[in-house]
Write an enzyme that holds these catalytic residues in place. Structure first.
Site, PDB file in Angstrom:
ATOM      1  N   GLU A   1       3.999  -4.925  -0.426  1.00  0.00           N
ATOM      2  CA  GLU A   1       3.760  -6.464  -0.220  1.00  0.00           C
ATOM      3  C   GLU A   1       3.502  -6.932  -1.642  1.00  0.00           C
ATOM      4  O   GLU A   1       3.800  -8.174  -1.361  1.00  0.00           O
ATOM      5  CB  GLU A   1       2.115  -6.558   0.776  1.00  0.00           C
TER       6      GLU A   1
ATOM      7  N   ASP B   1      -3.140  13.946   5.120  1.00  0.00           N
ATOM      8  CA  ASP B   1      -1.764  14.135   5.891  1.00  0.00           C
ATOM      9  C   ASP B   1      -1.978  13.805   7.504  1.00  0.00           C
ATOM     10  O   ASP B   1      -2.213  14.343   8.432  1.00  0.00           O
ATOM     11  CB  ASP B   1      -1.356  15.710   5.942  1.00  0.00           C
TER      12      ASP B   1
ATOM     13  N   ASP C   1      -7.959  -2.563   7.246  1.00  0.00           N
ATOM     14  CA  ASP C   1      -8.917  -3.497   7.766  1.00  0.00           C
ATOM     15  C   ASP C   1     -10.363  -3.104   7.132  1.00  0.00           C
ATOM     16  O   ASP C   1     -11.090  -4.058   6.805  1.00  0.00           O
ATOM     17  CB  ASP C   1      -8.781  -3.567   9.277  1.00  0.00           C
TER      18      ASP C   1
END
Lengths: 307, 311
Positions: free
Chosen positions: B147, B221, B229
């Protein structure tokens, strides 16, 4: 503790009613809370303005279908409160019945919200749904005096009347009944109101026993919203921890209520200023600030075991 | 502490993503949380099935109008995360701008959720909205590497690249940036991932400097949902308590995350049984059970201060 509650109640963006009032306290007490929001409103309807959207019975069903398709429709408790829509309420009943088939030990805690102080504040056509369909599948109900009278068709003028009404409610379904408030005179004077509880149990030998309690609750000079929702959630929690001791469950529940309400009214008066009546926003329950009291309530109300 | 957060995120009936992931931790940390649910789904979309309803931009506006009409549209923080709808995001921008006018000290914590591991998982038309409208309004931003690269148009191959990208993000708006995860190699080996943070600080003489930090975080894992969030919500809380100390804020945030994740993976493996991979239902965050760790996280990850540079 692995205990999962399905709570089907309102959501408000701001404040503490419905699921907003029930979820946090149950979560801090260690319950997993799955919540279906029956509405999403900006705030409760006691403010000057309120706006939002409601969930239809179909949409409720769709959400439940999602849970079921994933095979996670296993709950220990179901909790419901204020509803205005008969088809929504009937869908709730269908869901509860199916969940009880999935888990026969499921406990349905129901606040049969119909009205107060002598008048109904939900549509009249909800009354037969509660009487004929909801209350029969409930295990714990928390009516006020008006709702208890409405459901049983019997008026309460004395403690003896109240005991008879609670027995009538047991006969309709729920093994645990708490009349959350009544007009009965308190032995502590007019700054107190009387609440009553009754729990019916079956002994190992098959015989029935009933524990009945009376609680003198200090009155507070203010109108709170969301307290009934908090009450039902806390009664769920404390009857879970004291399934055979309604006296203790009620003492804890009523004590928590007292702490939250006291904190709320003190703060509301501070915000409003001297001589002014607090507004609905100012009277929102001080839920988050009462976390310690919710987790471990100091007992401040004593329940008396009656006949 | 009187601190009110407006959180606009998803609601799931079961499990912990969006508002379900953010609300409880903030509440146990003493924040008042007003929550607008952008959707109501049965569960997150990683399960075999999911069903529910979405809120339209218009319905979002109606809810905000209710708050405004009662004159209670005053917040200290706004928190947003995963969104799929461009017009919804546009309305969110309008609301934030209005709330910032009502309270100029408002802090907007934004998780610019667009994708991960090189691929977008939201509609492409959200990128320009994030770049041009959202990020400029944000005060705290929690992008992952993908992002951050998307928003700045710059790739991250080294720590120096990461530092430059965070500075580019500062220049777009947010004073605090945390790169929540990267592919950069960790000096502790491949069982660790590298996260970085940068915060602009104004010195007493008025000049600006930045604190840049780096953390090596143990990998787990498993695929968790809702952790981003939870991260943004915890970062909100800990930067509130440590507004000028990103190192401390990040250590608390990442440590709390670690406790929640460890408890979750242990429980999930127990439920799945030996040799079996846990299911999405079994991997739901053990949020309630982690209350004590959320309230007071034991520090298990140390953040290293990289450098102080003037701007």
């Amino acid at each position: 503790m692995e205990c999962r509650v399905l709570s089907i109640q309102s959501h408000v963006v701001r404040g503490y009613v419905g699921n907003k009032s029930a979820s946090f306290p149950l979560q801090v007490l260690g319950f997993e809370v799955d919540s279906i929001n029956s509405v999403q409103f900006s705030n409760h309807t006691g403010y000057s303005h309120w706006k939002g959207q409601v969930l239809t019975a179909d949409e409720l069903h769709v959400l439940y279908e999602g849970i079921k398709l994933n095979n996670v429709h296993h709950y220990d408790y179901v909790l419901t409160g204020y509803t205005r829509d008969t088809s929504f309420l009937e869908m709730v009943v269908d869901i509860v019945q199916e969940l009880k088939r999935a888990n026969p030990n499921l406990v349905y805690v129901c606040d049969p919200v119909l009205g107060d102080h002598g008048s109904m504040y939900v549509p009249q056509n909800l009354y037969p749904v509660y009487k004929n369909k909801v209350v029969p599948v409930a295990d714990i109900i928390t009516p006020n005096q008006f709702e208890a009278e409405l459901l049983t068709g019997k008026n309460i003028s004395t403690e003896k009347d109240a005991v008879e009404v609670m027995d009538l409610l047991h006969a309709m379904g729920p093994d645990t009944v708490v009349i959350t408030s009544s007009d009965l005179p308190s032995r502590l004077g007019d700054r107190f109101l009387v609440s009553l509880g009754s729990q019916r149990k079956v002994r190992p030998d098959g015989s029935r026993t009933t524990q009945r309690v009376r609680i003198e609750v200090p009155k507070v000079d203010a109108v709170f919203v969301g307290t009934g929702d908090l009450f039902a959630a806390m009664l769920l929690a404390w009857t879970h921890h004291y399934p055979n001791d309604l006296k203790t469950a009620c003492e804890k529940t009523f004590s928590v209520m007292h702490h939250v309400i006291q904190r709320t009214i003190s703060y509301a008066h501070k915000l409003a200023g001297p001589g002014r009546r607090p507004s609905p926003p100012q009277l929102e329950l001080r839920m988050v600030q009462s976390k310690a009291d919710i987790e471990d309530p100091a007992i401040v109300t004593e329940a008396t075991v009656i006949s | 502490m009187e601190c009110r957060v407006l959180s606009i995120q998803s609601h799931v009936v079961r499990g912990y993503v969006g508002n379900k992931s953010a609300t409880f931790p903030l509440q146990v940390l003493g924040f008042e949380v007003d929550s607008i649910n952008s959707v109501q789904f049965s569960n997150h979309t990683g399960y075999a099935h999911w069903k529910g309803q979405v809120l339209t931009a218009e319905e979002l506006n109606v809810l905000y109008e209710g708050i405004k009409l009662n004159q209670v549209n005053r917040y200290d923080y706004i928190l947003t995360g995963y969104s799929r709808d461009m017009s919804f995001l546009g309305t969110v921008v309008d609301i934030i701008q209005e709330l910032k006018k009502a309270n100029p000290s408002l802090v907007y914590v934004c998780d610019p959720v667009m994708g991960d591991q090189g691929a977008m998982y939201v509609p492409e038309n959200l990128l320009p909205v994030y770049k041009e409208k959202i990020v400029p309004l944000a005060d705290i931003l929690t992008p992952n590497q993908f992002e951050a690269e998307l928003i700045t148009g710059r790739k991250i191959k080294t720590k120096e690249d990461a530092v430059e990208v965070m500075d580019l993000l500062h220049a777009m708006g947010p004073e605090t940036v945390v790169l929540t995860s990267t592919d950069l190699p960790s000096k502790h080996g491949d069982q660790f991932l590298v996260a970085l943070g940068s915060q602009i600080i104004v010195k007493p003489d008025g000049t600006k400097t930045s604190q840049k930090i780096c953390m090596d975080i143990p990998k787990v894992d498993a695929v968790f949902v809702g952790t981003g969030d939870l991260f943004a919500a915890l970062l909100l809380a800990w930067t509130h308590h440590h507004p000028k100390d990103l190192k401390a804020a990040c250590e608390k945030t990442v440590s709390a995350m670690h406790h929640v994740i460890k408890r979750t993976i242990t429980h999930a493996n127990e439920m799945a049984g030996p040799g079996k991979r846990p299911s999405p239902a079994q991997l739901e965050l053990r949020m309630i059970q982690s209350k004590a760790d959320i309230e007071n996280p034991a520090i298990v990850v140390e953040a290293k201060v990289l450098q102080k540079s003037s701007h």
